[in-house]
Design a protein around this motif. Structure first.
Motif, short mmCIF file in Angstrom:
data_model
loop_
_atom_site.label_atom_id
_atom_site.label_comp_id
_atom_site.label_asym_id
_atom_site.label_seq_id
_atom_site.Cartn_x
_atom_site.Cartn_y
_atom_site.Cartn_z
N TYR A 149 0.84 -1.19 0.00
CA TYR A 149 0.00 0.00 0.00
C TYR A 149 0.88 1.25 0.00
O TYR A 149 2.07 1.19 0.33
CB TYR A 149 -0.95 0.01 1.20
CG TYR A 149 -0.25 0.04 2.55
CD1 TYR A 149 0.01 1.25 3.20
CD2 TYR A 149 0.12 -1.14 3.19
CE1 TYR A 149 0.64 1.26 4.44
CE2 TYR A 149 0.74 -1.13 4.42
CZ TYR A 149 1.00 0.08 5.05
OH TYR A 149 1.62 0.10 6.26
N GLN A 150 0.30 2.36 -0.39
CA GLN A 150 1.04 3.61 -0.55
C GLN A 150 0.51 4.66 0.40
O GLN A 150 -0.70 4.88 0.52
CB GLN A 150 0.91 4.10 -2.00
CG GLN A 150 1.66 5.39 -2.28
CD GLN A 150 1.56 5.80 -3.75
OE1 GLN A 150 1.60 4.95 -4.63
NE2 GLN A 150 1.39 7.09 -4.00
N GLU A 151 1.44 5.34 1.08
CA GLU A 151 1.07 6.43 1.98
C GLU A 151 0.75 7.69 1.17
O GLU A 151 1.09 7.79 -0.02
CB GLU A 151 2.23 6.72 2.94
CG GLU A 151 2.59 5.57 3.88
CD GLU A 151 1.59 5.41 5.00
OE1 GLU A 151 0.58 6.14 5.02
OE2 GLU A 151 1.81 4.53 5.86
N TRP A 153 0.97 11.42 -0.46
CA TRP A 153 2.10 12.21 -0.93
C TRP A 153 2.41 13.34 0.06
O TRP A 153 1.49 13.95 0.62
CB TRP A 153 1.80 12.81 -2.30
CG TRP A 153 1.87 11.82 -3.43
CD1 TRP A 153 0.83 11.14 -3.98
CD2 TRP A 153 3.05 11.40 -4.12
NE1 TRP A 153 1.28 10.31 -4.98
CE2 TRP A 153 2.63 10.45 -5.09
CE3 TRP A 153 4.40 11.72 -4.02
CZ2 TRP A 153 3.53 9.83 -5.96
CZ3 TRP A 153 5.30 11.10 -4.89
CH2 TRP A 153 4.86 10.17 -5.84
N THR A 171 6.48 9.80 -1.33
CA THR A 171 5.49 8.93 -0.70
C THR A 171 6.15 7.59 -0.39
O THR A 171 7.01 7.12 -1.15
CB THR A 171 4.27 8.70 -1.61
OG1 THR A 171 3.36 7.80 -0.97
CG2 THR A 171 4.67 8.11 -2.95
N GLU A 172 5.77 7.01 0.72
CA GLU A 172 6.31 5.70 1.07
C GLU A 172 5.41 4.61 0.50
O GLU A 172 4.19 4.70 0.57
CB GLU A 172 6.41 5.53 2.59
CG GLU A 172 7.02 4.18 2.98
CD GLU A 172 7.07 3.96 4.47
OE1 GLU A 172 7.60 2.91 4.90
OE2 GLU A 172 6.58 4.83 5.23
N VAL A 173 6.03 3.59 -0.07
CA VAL A 173 5.31 2.41 -0.53
C VAL A 173 5.69 1.27 0.41
O VAL A 173 6.87 0.92 0.52
CB VAL A 173 5.67 2.04 -1.98
CG1 VAL A 173 4.88 0.82 -2.41
CG2 VAL A 173 5.38 3.22 -2.91
N TYR A 175 5.60 -2.55 1.46
CA TYR A 175 5.40 -3.89 0.93
C TYR A 175 5.25 -4.86 2.10
O TYR A 175 6.24 -5.32 2.68
CB TYR A 175 6.56 -4.29 0.03
CG TYR A 175 6.68 -3.45 -1.21
CD1 TYR A 175 5.92 -3.72 -2.34
CD2 TYR A 175 7.54 -2.35 -1.25
CE1 TYR A 175 6.02 -2.94 -3.49
CE2 TYR A 175 7.65 -1.56 -2.40
CZ TYR A 175 6.88 -1.87 -3.50
OH TYR A 175 6.99 -1.08 -4.63
N TYR A 184 10.46 4.33 -1.21
CA TYR A 184 9.81 5.62 -1.43
C TYR A 184 9.79 5.95 -2.91
O TYR A 184 10.71 5.57 -3.65
CB TYR A 184 10.54 6.75 -0.68
CG TYR A 184 10.54 6.59 0.82
CD1 TYR A 184 9.56 7.20 1.60
CD2 TYR A 184 11.53 5.85 1.46
CE1 TYR A 184 9.56 7.06 2.98
CE2 TYR A 184 11.54 5.71 2.84
CZ TYR A 184 10.55 6.32 3.59
OH TYR A 184 10.56 6.17 4.95
N ILE A 185 8.74 6.65 -3.34
CA ILE A 185 8.68 7.20 -4.69
C ILE A 185 8.94 8.69 -4.60
O ILE A 185 8.31 9.39 -3.78
CB ILE A 185 7.33 6.94 -5.36
CG1 ILE A 185 7.07 5.43 -5.49
CG2 ILE A 185 7.27 7.59 -6.75
CD1 ILE A 185 5.69 5.10 -6.03
N LEU A 200 11.93 5.19 -7.90
CA LEU A 200 11.66 4.41 -6.71
C LEU A 200 12.99 4.17 -6.03
O LEU A 200 13.95 3.72 -6.66
CB LEU A 200 11.00 3.07 -7.07
CG LEU A 200 10.80 2.08 -5.92
CD1 LEU A 200 9.80 2.62 -4.90
CD2 LEU A 200 10.32 0.73 -6.46
#
Length: 255
Positions: A149-151, A153, A171-173, A175, A184-185, A200
Protein backbone atom coordinates in the motif's frame (compact mmCIF):
# COMPACT_ATOMS: atom_id res chain seq x y z
CA UNK A 1 49.53 6.87 -2.66
CA UNK A 2 46.77 8.97 -4.24
CA UNK A 3 44.16 7.66 -1.79
CA UNK A 4 46.51 8.20 1.15
CA UNK A 5 46.88 11.86 0.16
CA UNK A 6 43.08 12.21 0.09
CA UNK A 7 42.87 10.70 3.60
CA UNK A 8 45.38 13.24 4.87
CA UNK A 9 43.28 16.09 3.49
CA UNK A 10 40.05 14.66 4.95
CA UNK A 11 41.56 14.49 8.48
CA UNK A 12 39.00 11.94 9.68
CA UNK A 13 35.91 13.54 8.14
CA UNK A 14 33.27 11.14 6.83
CA UNK A 15 32.33 11.03 3.14
CA UNK A 16 29.25 10.41 1.05
CA UNK A 17 30.18 7.53 -1.23
CA UNK A 18 28.80 7.80 -4.77
CA UNK A 19 28.92 4.58 -6.80
CA UNK A 20 28.24 4.40 -10.52
CA UNK A 21 28.14 1.68 -13.17
CA UNK A 22 29.68 3.35 -16.23
CA UNK A 23 30.29 1.90 -19.67
CA UNK A 24 31.88 2.80 -22.98
CA UNK A 25 31.22 1.36 -26.42
CA UNK A 26 34.10 -0.45 -28.11
CA UNK A 27 34.21 -2.11 -31.53
CA UNK A 28 35.43 -5.65 -32.05
CA UNK A 29 36.49 -8.08 -29.35
CA UNK A 30 40.28 -7.60 -29.14
CA UNK A 31 40.07 -5.37 -26.03
CA UNK A 32 40.07 -7.27 -22.74
CA UNK A 33 36.63 -7.76 -21.13
CA UNK A 34 34.72 -6.15 -23.99
CA UNK A 35 31.39 -7.85 -24.64
CA UNK A 36 27.88 -7.03 -25.72
CA UNK A 37 26.29 -5.89 -22.46
CA UNK A 38 24.18 -3.11 -20.95
CA UNK A 39 25.96 0.24 -21.32
CA UNK A 40 24.46 2.72 -18.86
CA UNK A 41 25.68 5.76 -20.81
CA UNK A 42 23.44 4.91 -23.78
CA UNK A 43 20.77 2.99 -21.80
CA UNK A 44 20.85 -0.15 -23.95
CA UNK A 45 22.89 -3.24 -24.74
CA UNK A 46 25.90 -2.67 -26.96
CA UNK A 47 29.43 -3.94 -27.46
CA UNK A 48 31.59 -2.29 -24.81
CA UNK A 49 33.51 -2.33 -21.54
CA UNK A 50 31.99 -1.42 -18.17
CA UNK A 51 33.50 -0.47 -14.82
CA UNK A 52 32.28 0.33 -11.33
CA UNK A 53 33.55 3.72 -10.17
CA UNK A 54 33.46 5.19 -6.66
CA UNK A 55 33.55 8.89 -5.82
CA UNK A 56 33.64 10.76 -2.54
CA UNK A 57 31.64 13.90 -1.73
CA UNK A 58 32.62 16.29 1.08
CA UNK A 59 31.58 19.92 1.52
CA UNK A 60 30.31 20.24 -2.04
CA UNK A 61 33.48 18.80 -3.58
CA UNK A 62 33.45 15.51 -5.49
CA UNK A 63 36.64 13.51 -5.99
CA UNK A 64 37.38 10.12 -7.61
CA UNK A 65 38.38 7.28 -5.31
CA UNK A 66 38.47 3.84 -6.90
CA UNK A 67 37.37 1.76 -9.88
CA UNK A 68 37.20 -1.86 -11.00
CA UNK A 69 36.36 -3.25 -14.43
CA UNK A 70 33.49 -5.73 -14.73
CA UNK A 71 34.76 -9.00 -16.21
CA UNK A 72 32.01 -10.99 -17.98
CA UNK A 73 32.18 -14.74 -17.41
CA UNK A 74 32.64 -15.38 -21.14
CA UNK A 75 35.70 -13.06 -21.29
CA UNK A 76 37.59 -14.25 -18.19
CA UNK A 77 41.32 -14.89 -18.67
CA UNK A 78 43.36 -17.61 -16.93
CA UNK A 79 43.68 -16.66 -13.27
CA UNK A 80 40.66 -14.33 -13.30
CA UNK A 81 37.92 -14.70 -10.71
CA UNK A 82 34.37 -13.77 -11.68
CA UNK A 83 32.71 -11.10 -9.55
CA UNK A 84 29.22 -9.74 -10.06
CA UNK A 85 28.78 -5.98 -10.06
CA UNK A 86 27.35 -6.17 -6.56
CA UNK A 87 30.42 -8.07 -5.36
CA UNK A 88 32.70 -5.49 -7.01
CA UNK A 89 30.87 -2.72 -5.13
CA UNK A 90 31.40 -4.49 -1.81
CA UNK A 91 35.07 -5.14 -2.65
CA UNK A 92 35.64 -1.43 -3.39
CA UNK A 93 33.88 -0.38 -0.18
CA UNK A 94 35.86 -2.85 1.95
CA UNK A 95 39.10 -1.63 0.37
CA UNK A 96 38.29 2.01 1.13
CA UNK A 97 37.26 1.17 4.70
CA UNK A 98 40.45 -0.82 5.27
CA UNK A 99 42.45 2.27 4.28
CA UNK A 100 40.61 4.40 6.83
CA UNK A 101 37.82 6.09 4.87
CA UNK A 102 34.74 6.73 7.02
CA UNK A 103 31.57 6.24 4.96
CA UNK A 104 28.57 8.23 6.14
CA UNK A 105 26.13 7.20 3.40
CA UNK A 106 26.15 5.27 0.11
CA UNK A 107 24.28 6.62 -2.91
CA UNK A 108 23.99 4.35 -5.94
CA UNK A 109 21.84 2.61 -8.53
CA UNK A 110 20.81 -0.99 -7.96
CA UNK A 111 23.71 -2.63 -9.88
CA UNK A 112 22.01 -5.95 -9.31
CA UNK A 113 20.56 -6.90 -12.68
CA UNK A 114 22.75 -9.97 -13.16
CA UNK A 115 23.45 -10.69 -9.52
CA UNK A 116 22.06 -13.50 -7.38
CA UNK A 117 22.67 -11.41 -4.25
CA UNK A 118 21.42 -7.84 -4.30
CA UNK A 119 23.43 -4.88 -3.05
CA UNK A 120 20.66 -4.22 -0.51
CA UNK A 121 21.41 -7.51 1.23
CA UNK A 122 25.13 -6.80 1.10
CA UNK A 123 24.79 -3.27 2.51
CA UNK A 124 22.54 -4.58 5.26
CA UNK A 125 25.14 -7.20 6.16
CA UNK A 126 27.82 -4.49 6.32
CA UNK A 127 25.52 -2.21 8.38
CA UNK A 128 26.06 0.70 6.01
CA UNK A 129 23.31 3.32 5.47
CA UNK A 130 22.27 3.75 1.86
CA UNK A 131 19.89 5.33 -0.62
CA UNK A 132 19.58 3.13 -3.67
CA UNK A 133 17.65 3.68 -6.90
CA UNK A 134 15.64 0.54 -7.64
CA UNK A 135 15.43 -0.81 -11.19
CA UNK A 136 11.90 -0.65 -12.61
CA UNK A 137 12.01 -4.33 -13.55
CA UNK A 138 12.77 -5.59 -10.05
CA UNK A 139 10.18 -7.87 -8.45
CA UNK A 140 9.38 -8.30 -4.77
CA UNK A 141 7.48 -11.36 -3.63
CA UNK A 142 5.15 -11.07 -0.65
CA UNK A 143 3.43 -13.74 1.48
CA UNK A 144 -0.19 -14.32 0.45
CA UNK A 145 -1.46 -12.69 3.66
CA UNK A 146 0.43 -9.40 3.04
CA UNK A 147 -0.36 -6.51 0.69
CA UNK A 148 1.41 -3.46 -0.65
CA UNK A 149 0.00 0.00 0.00
CA UNK A 150 1.04 3.61 -0.55
CA UNK A 151 1.07 6.43 1.98
CA UNK A 152 -0.24 9.93 1.04
CA UNK A 153 2.10 12.21 -0.93
CA UNK A 154 4.14 14.72 1.09
CA UNK A 155 5.35 18.03 -0.38
CA UNK A 156 8.88 19.08 0.53
CA UNK A 157 11.06 22.00 -0.51
CA UNK A 158 14.76 21.54 -1.18
CA UNK A 159 17.27 24.38 -1.54
CA UNK A 160 20.01 23.70 -4.09
CA UNK A 161 23.63 24.83 -3.82
CA UNK A 162 22.92 27.80 -6.09
CA UNK A 163 20.16 29.01 -3.78
CA UNK A 164 17.27 27.93 -6.01
CA UNK A 165 14.42 26.16 -4.20
CA UNK A 166 12.68 23.22 -5.85
CA UNK A 167 9.53 21.40 -4.77
CA UNK A 168 9.67 17.61 -4.57
CA UNK A 169 7.03 15.09 -3.60
CA UNK A 170 7.65 11.86 -1.73
CA UNK A 171 5.49 8.93 -0.70
CA UNK A 172 6.31 5.70 1.07
CA UNK A 173 5.31 2.41 -0.53
CA UNK A 174 4.97 -0.30 2.11
CA UNK A 175 5.40 -3.89 0.93
CA UNK A 176 3.76 -6.05 3.57
CA UNK A 177 5.37 -5.82 7.00
CA UNK A 178 7.98 -3.07 7.30
CA UNK A 179 11.53 -4.39 7.09
CA UNK A 180 14.98 -2.85 7.49
CA UNK A 181 14.72 -1.49 3.94
CA UNK A 182 11.94 0.99 3.19
CA UNK A 183 10.77 2.15 -0.24
CA UNK A 184 9.81 5.62 -1.43
CA UNK A 185 8.68 7.20 -4.69
CA UNK A 186 10.15 10.63 -5.49
CA UNK A 187 8.70 12.86 -8.19
CA UNK A 188 8.22 16.49 -9.14
CA UNK A 189 4.78 15.77 -10.61
CA UNK A 190 2.91 13.11 -8.59
CA UNK A 191 -0.22 13.51 -10.73
CA UNK A 192 1.42 12.13 -13.91
CA UNK A 193 4.71 10.60 -12.64
CA UNK A 194 6.93 11.33 -15.69
CA UNK A 195 9.54 8.59 -15.98
CA UNK A 196 12.53 10.93 -16.42
CA UNK A 197 12.00 12.67 -13.05
CA UNK A 198 10.32 9.91 -11.05
CA UNK A 199 12.18 7.18 -9.22
CA UNK A 200 11.66 4.41 -6.71
CA UNK A 201 14.34 4.32 -4.03
CA UNK A 202 15.28 1.85 -1.32
CA UNK A 203 16.37 3.49 1.93
CA UNK A 204 18.08 2.15 5.01
CA UNK A 205 15.91 2.62 8.11
CA UNK A 206 18.55 4.77 9.82
CA UNK A 207 17.19 7.59 7.63
CA UNK A 208 13.73 8.31 9.02
CA UNK A 209 12.88 11.93 8.21
CA UNK A 210 11.39 12.48 4.75
CA UNK A 211 13.16 15.82 4.35
CA UNK A 212 16.50 14.20 5.13
CA UNK A 213 15.86 11.46 2.54
CA UNK A 214 14.98 13.97 -0.21
CA UNK A 215 17.94 16.19 0.65
CA UNK A 216 20.47 13.37 0.69
CA UNK A 217 19.09 11.72 -2.43
CA UNK A 218 19.77 14.99 -4.26
CA UNK A 219 23.48 14.39 -3.78
CA UNK A 220 23.24 11.45 -6.17
CA UNK A 221 23.38 13.89 -9.08
CA UNK A 222 26.97 14.65 -8.10
CA UNK A 223 27.73 11.24 -9.62
CA UNK A 224 26.97 12.68 -13.05
CA UNK A 225 29.08 15.73 -12.23
CA UNK A 226 32.04 13.55 -11.29
CA UNK A 227 31.66 11.44 -14.40
CA UNK A 228 31.47 14.56 -16.55
CA UNK A 229 34.80 15.75 -15.16
CA UNK A 230 36.55 12.41 -15.44
CA UNK A 231 35.02 11.00 -18.61
CA UNK A 232 34.26 14.01 -20.78
CA UNK A 233 37.04 16.43 -19.81
CA UNK A 234 39.90 14.00 -19.13
CA UNK A 235 39.21 11.25 -21.66
CA UNK A 236 38.30 8.18 -19.61
CA UNK A 237 37.23 6.26 -22.74
CA UNK A 238 39.94 7.61 -25.05
CA UNK A 239 42.45 4.82 -24.44
CA UNK A 240 44.05 3.10 -27.45
CA UNK A 241 45.18 -0.03 -25.62
CA UNK A 242 43.65 -3.51 -25.60
CA UNK A 243 45.24 -5.07 -22.48
CA UNK A 244 43.43 -4.29 -19.25
CA UNK A 245 46.69 -3.73 -17.32
CA UNK A 246 47.40 -0.77 -19.62
CA UNK A 247 43.79 0.48 -19.52
CA UNK A 248 43.96 0.33 -15.71
CA UNK A 249 47.05 2.57 -15.73
CA UNK A 250 45.25 5.04 -17.99
CA UNK A 251 42.22 5.18 -15.69
CA UNK A 252 44.43 5.55 -12.60
CA UNK A 253 46.28 8.50 -14.16
CA UNK A 254 42.96 10.19 -14.94
CA UNK A 255 41.68 9.64 -11.40
Amino acid sequence: HRLQMILEVLKGRSILLLIEDSGDCKKGCSTDYVQRQYISNIHKKENGITAITAYGLVDGMVFPLAFEVYKPIERLKPGDEYRSKSEIVVMLIQHLQSMGFVIELILTDSLCGESKTSVVEMFDAMRLPYILVVRNDRALWLPTDQNAYQEPWQELKRTLNNGITEVRYITEVVYGDRQRTQYYILSSYPQILPTNITCLIAVDTSLTRLKEIVHRYGFRFWINYGLKQVKDALGWADFRMTRYEQIERWWEMIM
